[in-house]
Structures are given as C-alpha cells and as structure tokens.
Design a protein around this motif. Structure first.
Motif, PDB file in Angstrom:
ATOM      1  N   ALA A  40       0.647  -1.263   0.012  1.00  0.00           N
ATOM      2  CA  ALA A  40      -0.008  -0.187   0.285  1.00  0.00           C
ATOM      3  C   ALA A  40       0.911   1.288   0.063  1.00  0.00           C
ATOM      4  N   GLN A  41       2.134   1.549   0.549  1.00  0.00           N
ATOM      5  CA  GLN A  41       3.032   2.382  -0.075  1.00  0.00           C
ATOM      6  C   GLN A  41       3.605   2.517  -0.819  1.00  0.00           C
ATOM      7  N   ILE A  42       4.180   1.116  -1.569  1.00  0.00           N
ATOM      8  CA  ILE A  42       4.657   0.709  -2.852  1.00  0.00           C
ATOM      9  C   ILE A  42       4.445   1.345  -4.126  1.00  0.00           C
ATOM     10  N   VAL A  43       3.235   0.900  -4.169  1.00  0.00           N
ATOM     11  CA  VAL A  43       1.874   1.169  -5.171  1.00  0.00           C
ATOM     12  C   VAL A  43       1.871   2.839  -5.099  1.00  0.00           C
ATOM     13  N   PRO A  44       1.074   3.759  -4.715  1.00  0.00           N
ATOM     14  CA  PRO A  44       1.655   4.841  -4.554  1.00  0.00           C
ATOM     15  C   PRO A  44       2.716   5.698  -5.449  1.00  0.00           C
ATOM     16  N   TYR A  45       3.686   5.224  -4.403  1.00  0.00           N
ATOM     17  CA  TYR A  45       5.037   5.855  -4.568  1.00  0.00           C
ATOM     18  C   TYR A  45       5.388   5.640  -6.087  1.00  0.00           C
ATOM     19  N   LEU A  46       5.116   4.985  -6.641  1.00  0.00           N
ATOM     20  CA  LEU A  46       5.766   4.554  -8.442  1.00  0.00           C
ATOM     21  C   LEU A  46       4.887   4.867  -9.061  1.00  0.00           C
ATOM     22  N   LYS A  47       3.272   5.021  -8.328  1.00  0.00           N
ATOM     23  CA  LYS A  47       2.508   4.968  -9.539  1.00  0.00           C
ATOM     24  C   LYS A  47       2.860   6.700  -9.738  1.00  0.00           C
ATOM     25  N   GLY A  48       3.278   8.178  -8.821  1.00  0.00           N
ATOM     26  CA  GLY A  48       3.345   8.932  -8.596  1.00  0.00           C
ATOM     27  C   GLY A  48       4.686   9.179  -9.550  1.00  0.00           C
ATOM     28  N   GLN A  49       5.334   8.251  -9.351  1.00  0.00           N
ATOM     29  CA  GLN A  49       6.533   8.569 -10.133  1.00  0.00           C
ATOM     30  C   GLN A  49       6.098   8.381 -11.329  1.00  0.00           C
ATOM     31  N   HIS A  50       5.201   7.789 -12.134  1.00  0.00           N
ATOM     32  CA  HIS A  50       4.987   7.198 -13.683  1.00  0.00           C
ATOM     33  C   HIS A  50       5.899   6.194 -13.294  1.00  0.00           C
ATOM     34  N   LEU A  51       6.219   5.482 -13.064  1.00  0.00           N
ATOM     35  CA  LEU A  51       7.268   4.591 -12.653  1.00  0.00           C
ATOM     36  C   LEU A  51       6.326   3.019 -12.881  1.00  0.00           C
ATOM     37  N   PHE A  52       5.306   2.743 -12.200  1.00  0.00           N
ATOM     38  CA  PHE A  52       4.842   1.601 -12.068  1.00  0.00           C
ATOM     39  C   PHE A  52       4.695   0.461 -13.205  1.00  0.00           C
ATOM     40  N   SER A  53       4.521   0.719 -14.899  1.00  0.00           N
ATOM     41  CA  SER A  53       4.636   0.083 -15.658  1.00  0.00           C
ATOM     42  C   SER A  53       6.158  -0.226 -15.625  1.00  0.00           C
ATOM     43  N   PHE A  54       7.605  -0.737 -14.876  1.00  0.00           N
ATOM     44  CA  PHE A  54       7.942  -1.166 -15.563  1.00  0.00           C
ATOM     45  C   PHE A  54       7.840  -2.675 -14.142  1.00  0.00           C
ATOM     46  N   ILE A  55       7.197  -2.507 -12.598  1.00  0.00           N
ATOM     47  CA  ILE A  55       7.366  -3.480 -12.014  1.00  0.00           C
ATOM     48  C   ILE A  55       5.829  -4.183 -12.868  1.00  0.00           C
ATOM     49  N   ASP A  56       5.083  -3.510 -13.121  1.00  0.00           N
ATOM     50  CA  ASP A  56       3.765  -4.816 -13.644  1.00  0.00           C
ATOM     51  C   ASP A  56       3.997  -5.470 -15.329  1.00  0.00           C
TER      52      ASP A  56
END
Length: 188
Positions: A40-56
């Motif tokens: 719950a901490q990591i996902v918004p952090y990475l989405k906020g940095q526009h980087l979630f697409s790397f991990i998913d």
C-alpha cells in the motif's frame, strides 16, 4: 525534474526519472507479516513517479541491440533506449530492495529486474494476503461490544476498516455500516 519536485508524465521515449529518496517516504519495510501494508506504500509511490509500468511488466525492456543495417555486418550497436530503460529499471530495483528486511531480501538474489522482484514478492505473499484480508473480514463479522464502551467498540471497528482500506480492500460504506450496526454486536 522541475523545481516543484513533480515529474512529467512519461512519453514514448523512456527518459530516466530520478527517484525521490524512498527511505524518506516508505516507513514500513517489508517483513514476513506486513506485505499488504508495505504494498500500500510502494504502489502509490511508483505510480506517483510514473514508474509502475516497469514493475507490472507493461513497459518491457526494448531490444538490447539495434537491428543491423545493410552497411553493418559484424558489429552490433547497443540500443540507447535499452540503456535508458535499464538504468531506470535498476533505480527502481534498488528502491524496492532497499525497502525489504534482510530475511526477505535473501529471496531476491536471483532477480535482475524490478519486475522480477515484484513478481517474486507477489508469489511469496499472495496466499498470505488473502488470508489476512479474510481474517480482517472475520474479525469484523465477529466483533462484539461486550463490556467495552461504545468509543472503544467504535475504535476497534474503525481500526479494522482502516486496515482493509490500507491493504486496498475498501469496504463499501453500506457494508461497513451493516457491520457496525448489526444487532447482536451490542449484546453483552
């Protein structure tokens, strides 16, 4: 990066974004018992940095080398887009593993990308996450006021609801109200 600290949305090119230091934002390190809260901490952090697409996995690595041209026969040319992608991925990789306790970090030694770390963690904790969510729902269903004050009962109730929200299992308002006001709960 702008002076306000806000990163631009990613474009078609994979320009490298420098991550805000994660240790200042992620206060819960992952151990064997807190995966859902950590996530719950990591996902918004990475989405906020526009980087979630790397991990998913939705932004896979481009080819390592450019296709050979008709004039090139033997020398392969490194793809600059791959170098940029790899640099960004390794920063994400580093941010992820820095948010793990040593006992969990030991399982990541064979991972080489941030997506591999993410998938390994998901596999390790998915059954535990379901069990935790079911346990909280059970606690809500069996919560009784007993001898406690209304304030204490309400505090226990809101703690369970807040925990569900923190682990991305938001309970609809009408269902939460049903749990709160169920008649047998107030029997002694």
């Amino acid at each position: 990066m702008s002076s306000s600290g806000i990163l631009p949305a990613p474009s078609q090119n994979t320009s490298t974004h420098f991550l805000t230091p994660i240790q200042h934002l992620i206060i819960i390190k992952l151990n064997r018992d807190n995966y859902l809260l950590w996530k719950a901490q990591i996902v918004p952090y990475l989405k906020g940095q526009h980087l979630f697409s790397f991990i998913d996995g939705s932004l896979p690595a481009p080819p390592s080398f450019l296709p050979p041209t008709s004039t090139e026969i033997t020398q392969a040319t490194l793809n600059p887009a791959f170098a940029t992608w790899q640099s960004q991925d390794q920063m994400i990789f580093s941010a992820l593993i820095s948010s793990l306790f040593e006992m969990i970090l030991a399982y990541m030694v064979k991972c080489t990308t941030s997506c591999e770390v993410w998938n390994t963690l998901e596999c390790m904790f998915i059954a535990q996450s379901r069990a935790r969510s079911m346990s909280i729902h059970y606690q809500l269903a069996t919560l009784r006021k007993g001898d406690s004050s209304i304030a204490d009962y309400y505090h226990r109730f809101t703690h369970l609801i807040d925990t569900l929200t923190a682990i991305d299992q938001l309970l609809p308002h009408h269902e939460a109200l049903s749990f709160l006001l169920a008649w047998p709960r107030f029997r002694l």
